[in-house]
Design a protein around this motif. Structure first.
Motif, PDB file in Angstrom:
ATOM      1  N   GLU A 253       0.860  -1.204   0.050  1.00 22.58           N
ATOM      2  CA  GLU A 253       0.213   0.099   0.076  1.00 22.58           C
ATOM      3  C   GLU A 253       0.813   1.274   0.007  1.00 22.58           C
ATOM      4  O   GLU A 253       2.081   1.141   0.406  1.00 22.58           O
TER       5      GLU A 253
ATOM      6  N   VAL B 241      -7.682  -1.887   4.815  1.00 22.06           N
ATOM      7  CA  VAL B 241      -7.060  -2.594   4.330  1.00 22.06           C
ATOM      8  C   VAL B 241      -6.508  -3.548   5.529  1.00 22.06           C
ATOM      9  O   VAL B 241      -6.466  -5.017   5.499  1.00 22.06           O
ATOM     10  N   MET B 242      -6.143  -2.990   6.535  1.00 20.65           N
ATOM     11  CA  MET B 242      -5.342  -3.819   7.741  1.00 20.65           C
ATOM     12  C   MET B 242      -6.635  -4.675   8.136  1.00 20.65           C
ATOM     13  O   MET B 242      -6.282  -6.041   8.396  1.00 20.65           O
TER      14      MET B 242
ATOM     15  N   LYS C 247      -9.158  -6.132   6.481  1.00 19.38           N
ATOM     16  CA  LYS C 247      -9.337  -7.167   5.428  1.00 19.38           C
ATOM     17  C   LYS C 247      -8.128  -8.280   5.570  1.00 19.38           C
ATOM     18  O   LYS C 247      -8.488  -9.458   5.032  1.00 19.38           O
ATOM     19  N   ARG C 248      -6.918  -7.734   5.575  1.00 18.34           N
ATOM     20  CA  ARG C 248      -5.738  -8.565   5.794  1.00 18.34           C
ATOM     21  C   ARG C 248      -5.527  -9.424   6.919  1.00 18.34           C
ATOM     22  O   ARG C 248      -4.589 -10.049   7.244  1.00 18.34           O
ATOM     23  N   SER C 249      -6.486  -8.760   7.983  1.00 20.78           N
ATOM     24  CA  SER C 249      -6.182  -9.508   9.273  1.00 20.78           C
ATOM     25  C   SER C 249      -4.740  -9.323  10.041  1.00 20.78           C
ATOM     26  O   SER C 249      -4.336  -9.839  10.883  1.00 20.78           O
ATOM     27  N   TRP C 250      -4.625  -7.807   9.679  1.00 21.42           N
ATOM     28  CA  TRP C 250      -3.470  -7.301  10.484  1.00 21.42           C
ATOM     29  C   TRP C 250      -3.815  -6.621  11.705  1.00 21.42           C
ATOM     30  O   TRP C 250      -5.017  -6.516  11.542  1.00 21.42           O
TER      31      TRP C 250
ATOM     32  N   MET D 138       2.430 -11.549  12.836  1.00 23.44           N
ATOM     33  CA  MET D 138       2.339 -11.342  11.406  1.00 23.44           C
ATOM     34  C   MET D 138       3.662 -10.967  10.759  1.00 23.44           C
ATOM     35  O   MET D 138       4.240  -9.943  11.217  1.00 23.44           O
TER      36      MET D 138
ATOM     37  N   TRP E 239       6.318 -11.224   6.787  1.00 18.49           N
ATOM     38  CA  TRP E 239       6.476 -11.834   5.450  1.00 18.49           C
ATOM     39  C   TRP E 239       7.954 -11.618   5.221  1.00 18.49           C
ATOM     40  O   TRP E 239       8.823 -11.042   5.995  1.00 18.49           O
TER      41      TRP E 239
ATOM     42  N   ASP F 195       7.560 -14.334   0.200  1.00 20.80           N
ATOM     43  CA  ASP F 195       6.213 -13.913  -0.122  1.00 20.80           C
ATOM     44  C   ASP F 195       6.134 -12.975  -1.246  1.00 20.80           C
ATOM     45  O   ASP F 195       7.212 -12.014  -1.134  1.00 20.80           O
TER      46      ASP F 195
ATOM     47  N   LEU G 290       5.074  -9.872  -1.616  1.00 21.89           N
ATOM     48  CA  LEU G 290       4.564  -8.688  -0.997  1.00 21.89           C
ATOM     49  C   LEU G 290       5.372  -7.382  -1.543  1.00 21.89           C
ATOM     50  O   LEU G 290       6.557  -7.776  -1.561  1.00 21.89           O
TER      51      LEU G 290
END
Length: 191
Positions: free
Chosen positions: A108, A169-170, A172-175, A180, A182, A187, A189
């Protein structure tokens, strides 16, 4: 050297002020080597120790101006002074020139107003003090990484409506919670 997992928003180490490095040990030198490798693999222009799970006041940077040489280094126990925002700087944000991304909020980009110039005093990997002045995009990089050392991620500074979008966004992405991360090169990202 190794590529380290990059922590994602919500990991506690990202939201707490980091502690001074103090003595520069072989362990710190190895961490810095790993941070450069991780930063380059991500790819990113800066990486703070809290982003790789280490709550110490240091960050790496590697940035090239369009018309200049690469600025690459490490800032250990830095102190940063920034120029105040002038009234005309309070105009509407420029999505193209003021957008930032963050490896701890990957994929993002949001516009954020930063000071146009900064001065930083820090130590290098040999423990030698140095001072540098930066303006433009390089000043933005230094401010962004320095924020990490104070437990601040750039999305925490966003104005509405970008703040609201970032937190959608956070969710939605389960942050937003611990655990968490990467791994650059594994990954898919980008930050």
């Amino acid at each position: 050297m190794a590529i380290l997992p990059i922590r994602i928003y919500g990991e506690p180490v990202l939201h707490e002020p980091a502690t001074p490095v103090g003595d520069i040990t072989d362990e710190i030198r190895a961490l810095v080597d790993d941070m450069f490798e991780t930063m380059d693999a991500a790819p990113g222009v800066g990486l703070a120790a809290p982003q790789v799970g280490v709550g110490k006041r240091l960050f790496t940077y590697g940035y090239r101006d369009d018309d200049g040489p690469e600025r690459r280094g490490v800032a250990i126990d830095p102190v940063l002074w920034q120029a105040p925002l002038v009234p005309e700087a309070l105009d509407e944000l420029d999505d193209e020139h003021e957008s930032e991304g963050c490896l701890s909020f990957p994929g993002e980009r949001y516009p954020l107003r930063r000071a146009e110039s900064v001065r930083m005093r820090a130590r290098d990997l040999d423990g030698e003090p140095f001072e540098l002045e930066a303006s433009g995009w390089f000043a933005r990089v230094l401010q962004h990484e320095y924020d990490h050392l104070d437990g601040v991620i750039y999305v925490d500074r966003l104005l509405h409506p970008w703040y609201k979008d970032a937190f959608k966004v956070m969710r939605k992405r389960s942050w937003g919670g611990p655990g968490m991360s990467w791994l650059p090169g594994r990954d898919n990202l980008e930050g």
